[in-house]
Write a protein that holds these residues in place. Structure first.
Motif, PDB file in Angstrom:
ATOM      1  N   ARG A   1      48.613   3.471 109.458  1.00 28.05           N
ATOM      2  CA  ARG A   1      49.318   4.759 108.015  1.00 28.05           C
ATOM      3  C   ARG A   1      48.773   6.354 107.693  1.00 28.05           C
ATOM      4  O   ARG A   1      47.988   5.709 108.002  1.00 28.05           O
ATOM      5  CB  ARG A   1      49.603   3.804 107.308  1.00 28.05           C
ATOM      6  N   LEU A   2      49.614   6.993 108.094  1.00 29.33           N
ATOM      7  CA  LEU A   2      49.621   7.907 107.000  1.00 29.33           C
ATOM      8  C   LEU A   2      48.807   7.247 106.010  1.00 29.33           C
ATOM      9  O   LEU A   2      49.359   7.017 104.525  1.00 29.33           O
ATOM     10  CB  LEU A   2      50.140   8.654 106.952  1.00 29.33           C
ATOM     11  N   ARG A   3      47.381   7.657 105.326  1.00 30.14           N
ATOM     12  CA  ARG A   3      47.688   7.766 104.008  1.00 30.14           C
ATOM     13  C   ARG A   3      47.790   8.651 103.097  1.00 30.14           C
ATOM     14  O   ARG A   3      48.142  10.320 103.761  1.00 30.14           O
ATOM     15  CB  ARG A   3      45.895   6.797 103.426  1.00 30.14           C
ATOM     16  N   SER A   4      47.824   8.808 101.280  1.00 33.03           N
ATOM     17  CA  SER A   4      48.659  10.424 101.000  1.00 33.03           C
ATOM     18  C   SER A   4      47.205  11.041 100.934  1.00 33.03           C
ATOM     19  O   SER A   4      48.015  12.329 101.257  1.00 33.03           O
ATOM     20  CB  SER A   4      48.712  10.199  99.732  1.00 33.03           C
TER      21      SER A   4
ATOM     22  N   ARG B   1      46.554  -1.210 108.310  1.00 33.70           N
ATOM     23  CA  ARG B   1      46.692  -1.958 107.006  1.00 33.70           C
ATOM     24  C   ARG B   1      46.157  -3.195 107.712  1.00 33.70           C
ATOM     25  O   ARG B   1      46.333  -3.596 108.714  1.00 33.70           O
ATOM     26  CB  ARG B   1      47.729  -1.421 106.544  1.00 33.70           C
TER      27      ARG B   1
ATOM     28  N   ASN C   1      58.099  -7.060  91.734  1.00 33.35           N
ATOM     29  CA  ASN C   1      59.239  -6.062  92.030  1.00 33.35           C
ATOM     30  C   ASN C   1      58.450  -4.775  90.538  1.00 33.35           C
ATOM     31  O   ASN C   1      59.124  -5.172  89.246  1.00 33.35           O
ATOM     32  CB  ASN C   1      60.199  -5.237  92.763  1.00 33.35           C
ATOM     33  N   ASP C   2      57.440  -4.966  90.164  1.00 30.52           N
ATOM     34  CA  ASP C   2      56.987  -3.992  89.026  1.00 30.52           C
ATOM     35  C   ASP C   2      57.812  -2.665  88.428  1.00 30.52           C
ATOM     36  O   ASP C   2      58.428  -2.570  87.428  1.00 30.52           O
ATOM     37  CB  ASP C   2      55.682  -3.754  89.155  1.00 30.52           C
TER      38      ASP C   2
ATOM     39  N   LEU D   1      49.064  -4.832  96.279  1.00 28.11           N
ATOM     40  CA  LEU D   1      47.788  -4.183  97.332  1.00 28.11           C
ATOM     41  C   LEU D   1      46.618  -3.810  97.227  1.00 28.11           C
ATOM     42  O   LEU D   1      46.564  -2.474  96.289  1.00 28.11           O
ATOM     43  CB  LEU D   1      48.961  -3.147  97.628  1.00 28.11           C
TER      44      LEU D   1
ATOM     45  N   ARG E   1      46.411   0.153  97.239  1.00 26.04           N
ATOM     46  CA  ARG E   1      46.987   1.346  96.199  1.00 26.04           C
ATOM     47  C   ARG E   1      46.522   0.777  94.778  1.00 26.04           C
ATOM     48  O   ARG E   1      46.687   1.261  93.984  1.00 26.04           O
ATOM     49  CB  ARG E   1      48.813   0.638  96.113  1.00 26.04           C
TER      50      ARG E   1
END
Lengths: 333, 308, 325
Positions: free
Chosen positions: B62-65, B72, B186-187, B246, B249
């Motif tokens: 995955r591409l991190r920001s 992952r 889901n927050d 996660l 994150r």
């Protein structure tokens, strides 16, 4: 200027004679770049054999290049026909809702009834036709000044909501996957897809060229066209059917490619003037070239990131289009 | 032409080959003992491959920001990094050519992300599509995967060791009266995701002898999860509620609890049972390593008098 | 009088809203929960899950509707609204990008503001460029849709990079008041309240604009400043709504139109009526979303797209026909 080849003769403008070879050369150069672009570096010999369809590179890159050329040309042709029929330079299978009609029909056909891609073309064609009849019917008499495009946009919005219902009925992964397709991408193109597009191109493009000489009188208005003996009652439905048949197979394989018909038609008219056959031929070459450029840049420029062609045409295409109009204005001032 | 290419590709393979049917219904001829496997889903297939010691020719990441790449779960569990294992694709952006450049003899992808490009990938090497969210038990999925990559014996050995480990953790307690339920709160939008199967969590708690709570029946038969309104929180009955966060994150064990409190205020306080929060990167993938960690995260004082 | 009717309608719809949900709660039980002491989880559902939803519907409905009204007054164009100008799509792509970079909650308002403003600017610029001989009002909407498609293509792409991060975003992307962003509320609610108050104060000046810019200038109005201020206000209102509930379209387009039919387009009473009708329409759409394909629950954004798109179509046809006559 009049060209004579045996029994055939045609009046051809000087600008077209200039533009045609230049554009063809540009597309050929683009193909040469595209067949060489990708994760594996290729020599000139390898590119040649890949173009003949040999080797893995040929298997992977050639269908994608050919689908881009054919699909782009067909989308552009569909747009130019719609522009002529609606006498509005902004018409385009995407903006008028034809593509979205295909998308809805295909999603329902594929996800609800589980049809294969061959059958989906017919379903998509039905969707595109239904929408084109609706939009052209509602927009009849409101063709000038962008009225019909707005009708198309409104229909687009309604159809987009139907698409949402279908797309959000699964999990997030499926949503993301369908969302990418619904914005146009050539990433999944295989040899089977190429066959599908090629068959439809073989049927539609000759028909298109045969009908194109009837397009000129339409530019003067439907009444004027009837005045010079064109049977508009038969010609217009035939043209709309053709526009739908040109765009539906492309939607099945790549998803809707936004703005391509609009951009290709505009640029083609700026290059060669208004003669319909010339605009069509120029526009189709441009359409194929633009889609190939978008797809190649999308997969090669930011590698390993792959940017879908639909995104490239809608972002780069729109920006370039607007800049072109701006430059055009400045020159003509 | 395609057949010629396929034949050319198959030539260097060992003559031993077997036919399998993958989760998308394709019959695929794969090498008996694949030596260069490309895995196209980080925390589903790459994690299993890493744990079974499968020779990976490449993995998706995955591409991190910040623009960097990470695998992952495989990174969290086994310290795997790109380019230590070569990059096969950025998540969801498979370029068959880049996969081809890794010269794989087997490609394994998942239904959601890879199916669209299966035709192209099959030109490169035999391609197996896995469906991790189709409602099948994680251990069954893992066993099938081990069979594809010639690791069946290793898998059974690891399973036996895992079961022995579970007996040690259980320490003679009979936990069969205890029910558990994995839930994602889901927050952002105040919904709850109810899970029938959740990789390592299912492996850990099933092996310890716990029972999946009845509320999991809300999940349709052929799926592993379903999203319901937070209003349904009142219907959730279980001795152990398993929440995940996660960590990559920068979430903490409090993140899912807070999310639950926002979506269904007061519910956790009045819940009565145990609430455990585990790292999603370790608990979601199907792996013995992650499952062992989940087992140890189970509260030691858990006691269930009768099925609730 | 008419405002009174609207208030009653709003109250009735709000009551139905509270009764509807994943579980049906009889209105009698709702009233019980509202008046008596809390007893069980049903009270939690009513007081802490459904009442906030009604509050959000009211805030967002009012914000979108007033944003549409202000835009229509400033631009003198009945076809503009936060969705048709691309503001919603611009804010959405900015929020998606910001979330990819790890932002969340109330701070999302700032990237959304930038995105919404940029998208509107791009639409205005593009409409100048594509302007044909035809109706300028149509050019603006056409440009807005181009920018809108462009923005949503980018959103889609960013999401495809890591769907696991955005999975729970599906409802928000389409626009929904059932699943809203709780985290952004503390920032967004005061912003909307202040912006609505300013709109109410500016209302008479904005009405002067509708008589024509020259006229307004003669009456001593600094038109450039007023227009700038009004546009900023409209973008702020629309963007605040998008951050919480996602890009719900057509409230801003349809509501001013409906109110105009009943009570004209100028005056503070009209503005208040618009602010009341917005929530009514939004809640009506939400109720429809729950019953239309029951037991499947649709998203409000979808219902608004379906019905709003149809109304937009009728408006376009009427406008074009009138232009021709």
């Amino acid at each position: 200027m009049i060209l004579r080849t045996g029994p055939f003769s045609a009046q051809v403008s000087r600008r077209f004679l200039w533009a045609l070879p230049v554009l063809l050369a540009a597309v050929a150069a683009l193909v040469w770049i595209a067949i060489g672009a990708g994760a594996t570096p290729t020599t000139a010999t390898e590119r040649l054999s890949a173009l003949r369809g040999e080797g893995l590179i040929g298997d992977l890159r050639r269908p994608r290049i050919l689908v881009a050329l054919l699909g782009g040309a067909m989308t552009a042709a569909s747009g130019i026909i719609l522009q002529t029929v609606s006498r509005n330079g902004l018409a385009d299978p995407g903006l008028l809702g034809l593509s979205q009609g295909s998308v809805v029909a295909i999603l329902i056909g594929g996800l609800v009834f589980g049809l294969g891609s061959g059958a989906l073309v017919w379903v998509g064609l039905g969707g595109a036709l239904a929408v084109s009849v609706l939009v052209l019917g509602l927009g009849r008499g409101t063709l000038a000044g962008g009225g019909i495009v707005l009708v198309g946009l409104a229909v687009n919005i309604v159809l987009g909501s139907v698409t949402e219902i279908v797309m959000t009925s699964g999990d997030a992964t499926r949503f993301a996957r369908l969302a990418v397709w619904s914005r146009g991408s050539l990433a999944g193109v295989s040899a089977g897809d190429l066959r599908l597009i090629a068959v439809w191109a073989l049927v539609t493009v000759p028909l298109l060229l045969a009908l194109s000489r009837h397009l000129a009188p339409l530019l003067l208005g439907h009444d004027a066209a009837r005045g010079v003996g064109v049977d508009t009652r038969r010609l217009l439905p035939a043209l709309v059917l053709l526009a739908a048949a040109l765009s539906a197979p492309v939607v099945v394989v790549c998803g809707p490619i936004s703005f391509l018909g609009l951009i290709a038609g505009y640029v083609a008219r700026r290059l060669v003037g208004d003669a319909p056959t010339e605009v069509l031929v120029t526009g189709m070459i441009l359409g194929g070239g633009i889609l190939l450029l978008a797809d190649t840049a999308g997969r090669a420029a930011l590698a390993p990131l792959v940017v879908p062609a639909g995104l490239m045409t809608s972002v780069a295409g729109v920006v370039v289009f607007l800049l072109a109009i701006a430059a055009d204005r400045r020159l003509n001032r | 032409m395609i057949r010629l290419v396929l034949a050319a590709l198959l030539l260097p393979l060992p003559l031993l080959a077997k036919d399998i049917t993958d989760d998308a219904g394709f019959t695929v001829t794969i090498p008996d003992d694949p030596q260069r496997v490309v895995s196209l889903h980080d925390w589903i297939t790459t994690v299993m491959a890493a744990e079974l010691g499968v020779p990976l020719a490449g993995t998706s990441a995955r591409l991190r920001s910040d623009g960097s790449l990470y695998v992952r779960s495989a990174e969290e569990l086994f310290g795997m990094t790109v380019p230590e294992v070569p990059l096969a694709s950025i998540h969801g952006q498979t370029d068959p050519e880049q996969v081809a450049a890794l010269r794989p003899d087997l490609i394994i992808g998942n239904l959601g992300d890879t199916l669209d490009q299966r035709d192209q990938l099959a030109l490169v090497a035999p391609t197996i599509i896995m469906d991790p969210e189709g409602g099948r038990d994680p251990l069954d999925l893992y066993r099938a995967f081990a069979g594809w990559v010639n690791r069946s014996e290793l898998f059974e050995a690891k399973l036996a060791a895992f079961q022995a480990d579970a007996q040690g953790v259980a320490g003679g307690r009979d936990l069969s009266a205890c029910t558990y339920l994995p839930v994602l709160a889901n927050d952002r939008d105040g919904t709850l995701t109810i899970l029938r199967h959740y990789g390592g969590v299912t492996m850990a708690l099933d092996t310890l002898g716990l029972t999946l709570a009845d509320a999991a029946g809300m999940v349709p038969e052929s799926q592993s999860r379903t999203v319901v309104s937070a209003e349904m929180a009142g219907a959730l009955r279980a001795d152990v509620l398993v929440l995940t966060y996660l960590s990559s994150r920068e979430e903490t064990p409090d993140t899912p609890r807070n999310a639950f409190d926002r979506a269904a205020p007061g519910f956790l306080q009045g819940f009565g049972g145990h609430v455990m929060a585990v790292e999603r990167e370790r608990a979601y993938p199907i792996s013995f390593q992650g499952a062992a960690e989940v087992m140890r995260a189970l509260p030691a004082d858990i006691a269930c008098a009768e099925p609730r | 009088m008419r405002l009174g009717v609207l208030v009653v309608l709003l109250a009735v719809l709000a009551l139905i809203q509270v009764a509807f949900g994943a579980l049906w709660i009889p209105p009698a039980r709702v009233l019980e929960a509202l008046t008596g002491p809390p007893r069980d989880f049903t009270d939690t559902i009513i007081l802490q899950q459904r009442l906030p939803r009604v509050a959000v519907a009211c805030t967002v409905g009012a914000a979108l509707a007033v944003a549409g009204l202000v835009l229509q007054k400033v631009m003198q164009n009945v076809l503009v609204s936060p969705s048709t100008l691309g503001i919603n799509a611009g804010a959405t792509v900015a929020v998606v990008l910001a979330m990819f970079f790890g932002m969340s909650g109330g701070t999302l308002l700032f990237p959304a503001l930038i995105g919404g403003t940029a998208a509107m600017g791009a639409t205005l610029l593009a409409s100048r460029l594509i302007a044909g001989q035809g109706d300028r009002r149509l050019d603006l909407v056409l440009a807005g849709s181009m920018i809108g498609i462009l923005c949503s293509s980018v959103s889609t792409f960013v999401i495809s990079l890591d769907p696991d991060l955005f999975g729970d975003l599906m409802g928000w992307l389409v626009g929904d008041i059932g699943n809203f962003d709780y985290l952004a509320l503390p920032v967004v609610l005061p912003v909307v309240a202040v912006a609505l108050a300013i709109a109410l104060i500016l209302c008479p000046q904005l009405d002067l604009l509708t008589t024509g810019e020259d006229q307004a200038r003669l009456l001593g109005v600094n038109t450039a400043l007023l227009q700038g201020l009004a546009l900023a206000l409209a973008v702020l209102l629309a963007v605040a709504a998008v951050v919480v509930v996602g890009p719900i379209g057509f409230i801003g387009l349809v509501v001013p139109h409906l109110v105009k039919l009943a009570m004209g387009e100028t005056g503070r009473a009209t503005l208040v009526a618009v602010a009341l009708t917005g929530p009514c329409l939004l809640m009506l759409a939400d109720i429809l979303a729950r019953v239309a394909l029951a037991p499947r629950v649709l998203h409000v954004g979808t219902v608004m797209g379906l019905s709003g798109g149809a109304i937009f179509l009728v408006m376009v046809l009427a406008l074009v026909r009138r232009g021709r006559a």
